[in-house]
Design a protein around this motif. Structure first.
Motif, short mmCIF file in Angstrom:
data_model
loop_
_atom_site.label_atom_id
_atom_site.label_comp_id
_atom_site.label_asym_id
_atom_site.label_seq_id
_atom_site.Cartn_x
_atom_site.Cartn_y
_atom_site.Cartn_z
N ASN A 219 43.28 40.44 26.71
CA ASN A 219 44.20 40.94 27.79
C ASN A 219 44.50 39.75 28.37
O ASN A 219 43.76 38.60 28.77
CB ASN A 219 43.45 42.01 28.82
N GLY A 220 45.85 39.62 28.82
CA GLY A 220 46.28 38.10 29.35
C GLY A 220 45.72 37.18 28.56
O GLY A 220 46.16 36.93 27.11
N ASP A 221 44.93 36.03 29.10
CA ASP A 221 44.68 34.85 28.40
C ASP A 221 43.22 34.93 28.04
O ASP A 221 42.46 34.00 27.80
CB ASP A 221 45.35 33.53 28.91
N HIS A 222 42.61 36.28 28.07
CA HIS A 222 41.24 36.21 27.95
C HIS A 222 40.88 36.98 26.68
O HIS A 222 41.71 37.78 26.15
CB HIS A 222 40.51 37.24 29.41
N SER A 223 39.68 36.90 26.16
CA SER A 223 39.40 37.37 24.93
C SER A 223 37.75 37.70 25.12
O SER A 223 37.08 36.98 25.89
CB SER A 223 39.27 36.65 23.87
N ALA A 224 37.07 38.88 24.48
CA ALA A 224 35.93 39.13 24.71
C ALA A 224 35.34 39.80 23.48
O ALA A 224 35.99 40.56 22.70
CB ALA A 224 35.73 39.99 26.02
N THR A 261 35.63 45.82 28.64
CA THR A 261 37.45 45.93 28.83
C THR A 261 37.56 44.47 29.70
O THR A 261 37.00 43.97 30.52
CB THR A 261 37.61 47.29 29.40
N LEU A 262 38.87 43.95 29.30
CA LEU A 262 39.68 42.94 30.08
C LEU A 262 40.58 43.40 30.80
O LEU A 262 41.49 44.13 30.59
CB LEU A 262 39.63 41.92 29.06
N GLY A 263 40.64 42.89 32.13
CA GLY A 263 41.95 42.66 32.82
C GLY A 263 42.61 41.39 32.95
O GLY A 263 41.90 40.30 32.16
N TRP A 264 43.56 40.94 33.71
CA TRP A 264 44.16 39.67 33.83
C TRP A 264 43.12 38.62 34.52
O TRP A 264 43.04 37.43 34.20
CB TRP A 264 45.46 39.68 34.47
N ASN A 265 42.40 39.32 35.29
CA ASN A 265 41.32 38.24 36.27
C ASN A 265 40.09 38.75 36.22
O ASN A 265 39.13 38.07 37.08
CB ASN A 265 42.12 38.20 37.53
N HIS A 266 39.87 39.85 35.49
CA HIS A 266 38.37 40.18 35.55
C HIS A 266 37.95 41.08 34.29
O HIS A 266 38.92 41.17 33.57
CB HIS A 266 38.32 41.16 36.89
N GLY A 280 34.18 38.05 37.31
CA GLY A 280 35.43 37.73 37.43
C GLY A 280 36.04 38.06 39.01
O GLY A 280 35.18 38.29 39.92
N GLY A 281 37.20 37.82 39.26
CA GLY A 281 37.96 38.05 40.57
C GLY A 281 37.55 39.17 41.35
O GLY A 281 37.44 40.10 40.82
N ASN A 282 37.77 38.94 42.63
CA ASN A 282 37.63 39.93 43.53
C ASN A 282 39.00 40.05 44.23
O ASN A 282 39.11 40.72 45.26
CB ASN A 282 36.59 39.67 44.73
N ALA A 323 37.79 51.39 31.72
CA ALA A 323 39.12 50.97 31.35
C ALA A 323 39.70 49.86 32.55
O ALA A 323 39.32 50.07 33.47
CB ALA A 323 40.12 51.93 31.42
N THR A 324 40.42 48.94 32.04
CA THR A 324 40.86 47.96 33.16
C THR A 324 42.34 47.91 32.78
O THR A 324 42.72 47.74 31.72
CB THR A 324 40.26 46.67 33.00
N GLY A 325 43.01 47.73 33.88
CA GLY A 325 44.70 47.32 33.73
C GLY A 325 44.82 45.76 34.17
O GLY A 325 43.65 44.93 34.13
N SER A 326 45.79 45.20 34.26
CA SER A 326 45.94 43.96 34.53
C SER A 326 45.16 43.53 35.75
O SER A 326 44.58 42.35 35.83
CB SER A 326 47.43 43.55 34.73
N GLU A 327 45.23 44.51 37.07
CA GLU A 327 44.66 43.97 38.19
C GLU A 327 44.00 45.34 38.78
O GLU A 327 43.93 45.67 39.92
CB GLU A 327 45.59 43.35 39.36
N HIS A 328 43.37 46.24 37.98
CA HIS A 328 42.77 47.46 38.48
C HIS A 328 41.83 47.94 37.42
O HIS A 328 41.69 47.54 36.46
CB HIS A 328 43.66 48.45 38.92
#
Length: 336
Positions: A219-224, A261-266, A280-282, A323-328
């Motif tokens: 997701n975004g520029d992340h990989s896992a 699962t990955l979001g944009w910042n977490h 990641g982010g809060n 599950a994760t979205g971009s910021e949720h």
């Protein structure tokens, strides 16, 4: 009377319905309207009565039926819907007819590209290819799913689409291999320690030579990825406050994970015991831990261990899915 009640229960169980809400100006809600919805709206499409999986991209949706058929709707300006033409948007679900000859078992949606895996292990991609994320050896976009010939004689098990990159999990006998292609400027491909702008052909990620990978995520520029023994690997754009990682790094943790699962910042990680941890982010409250949010900022010696925190407020609750979205984030609870 008892038989009637049983029949009613069976009917209710089979009466599957799909609802959508949120941003809808690209037609991604499937409601036949170009507008946002603040409350869940029922999608009135009989063809969606047997959906087994859904994948949400930047502004498009892919639905996979239990019969192996694929439908898509929403933004189609790069051909990501796979309907054979570039369209601004599709207001309701339409079958991706070019895949009708195949039984599709896995789908993924990126920002402006899509990918599909058949039961025979074939990989198909379509949409924006300007970063090489379709894996066809060029930077061309396609509005019809095209088989990725690189894997013609191999068996693809999973695919994961990020913003402008893709990952593939290849089942090769007893050993599983992971490939990356597309944009690599933040290290999200994991194929080199040096910075890579982009690659248009799948390249194997050598870091997994001693690990059996069973799940991939992007997701975004992340990989896992997750290994069979529950180890979590991450790479790509660094979570807030940390540097980018150009090759997969195993999380320094004694926990065994069953899903990531990955979001944009977490990122969320689920353990086999039903506990959820976050990397990641809060920002925007995705962590919901005020003590962590107000904690003095400092770079820990081993940030990959220190940055992993148990999601608060879930003590005594077993989590069945994440599950994760971009910021949720979303969790599904189960019985203890």
């Amino acid at each position: 009377m008892e038989e009637e009640k049983k029949a009613e229960k069976r009917d209710n169980k089979n009466d599957q319905r799909i609802w959508s809400w949120g941003a809808g100006t690209e037609g991604q809600l499937g409601t036949n309207k170009l507008q946002d919805e603040h409350l869940p709206q029922l999608i009135h499409q009989p063809s969606l009565s047997s959906v087994s999986d859904l994948a949400c991209g930047g502004a498009h949706v892919i639905a996979l039926t239990s019969g192996g058929k694929v439908m898509s709707w929403g933004r189609g300006n790069s051909g990501q819907l796979g309907h054979g033409e570039v369209v601004s948007n599709s207001l309701y679900p339409k079958i991706v007819t070019s895949l009708n000859a195949y039984f599709i078992t896995h789908v993924s949606a990126g920002w402006s590209h899509s990918a599909f895996v058949s039961d025979s292990g074939c990989l198909f991609t379509c949409g924006d290819g300007s970063f090489g994320q379709l894996g066809h050896g060029d930077y061309t976009s396609h509005c019809t799913p095209l088989k990725v010939s690189f894997f013609a004689n191999q068996h693809v098990a999973q695919v994961a689409c990020g913003m402008r990159h893709s990952l593939v999990l290849l089942k090769d006998g007893s050993q599983n291999q992971v490939y990356g292609f597309g944009s690599g400027k933040r290290g999200q491909l994991g194929v080199s320690k040096d910075k890579i702008k982009s690659i248009n052909l799948p390249q194997v990620i050598s870091a997994f030579e001693d690990a059996e990978i069973v799940q991939i995520a992007a997701n975004g520029d992340h990989s896992a990825s997750l290994s069979v023994d529950g180890h979590l690997y991450t790479w790509g754009r660094g979570f807030k406050g940390f540097e980018d990682v150009h090759s997969p790094q195993c999380l320094n943790s004694s926990l065994n994970f069953s899903k990531a699962t990955l979001g944009w910042n977490h990122a969320l990680a689920l353990t086999g015991e039903g506990e959820v941890y976050m990397l990641g982010g809060n920002h925007l409250g995705v962590l919901s831990d005020h003590q962590s949010i107000n904690r003095p900022k400092q770079i820990p010696v081993d940030f990959r261990e220190a940055n992993l925190e148990k999601v608060p407020g879930l003590d005594g609750i077993k989590i069945a899915d994440i599950a994760t979205g971009s910021e949720h984030s979303i969790i599904v609870t189960g019985k203890m």
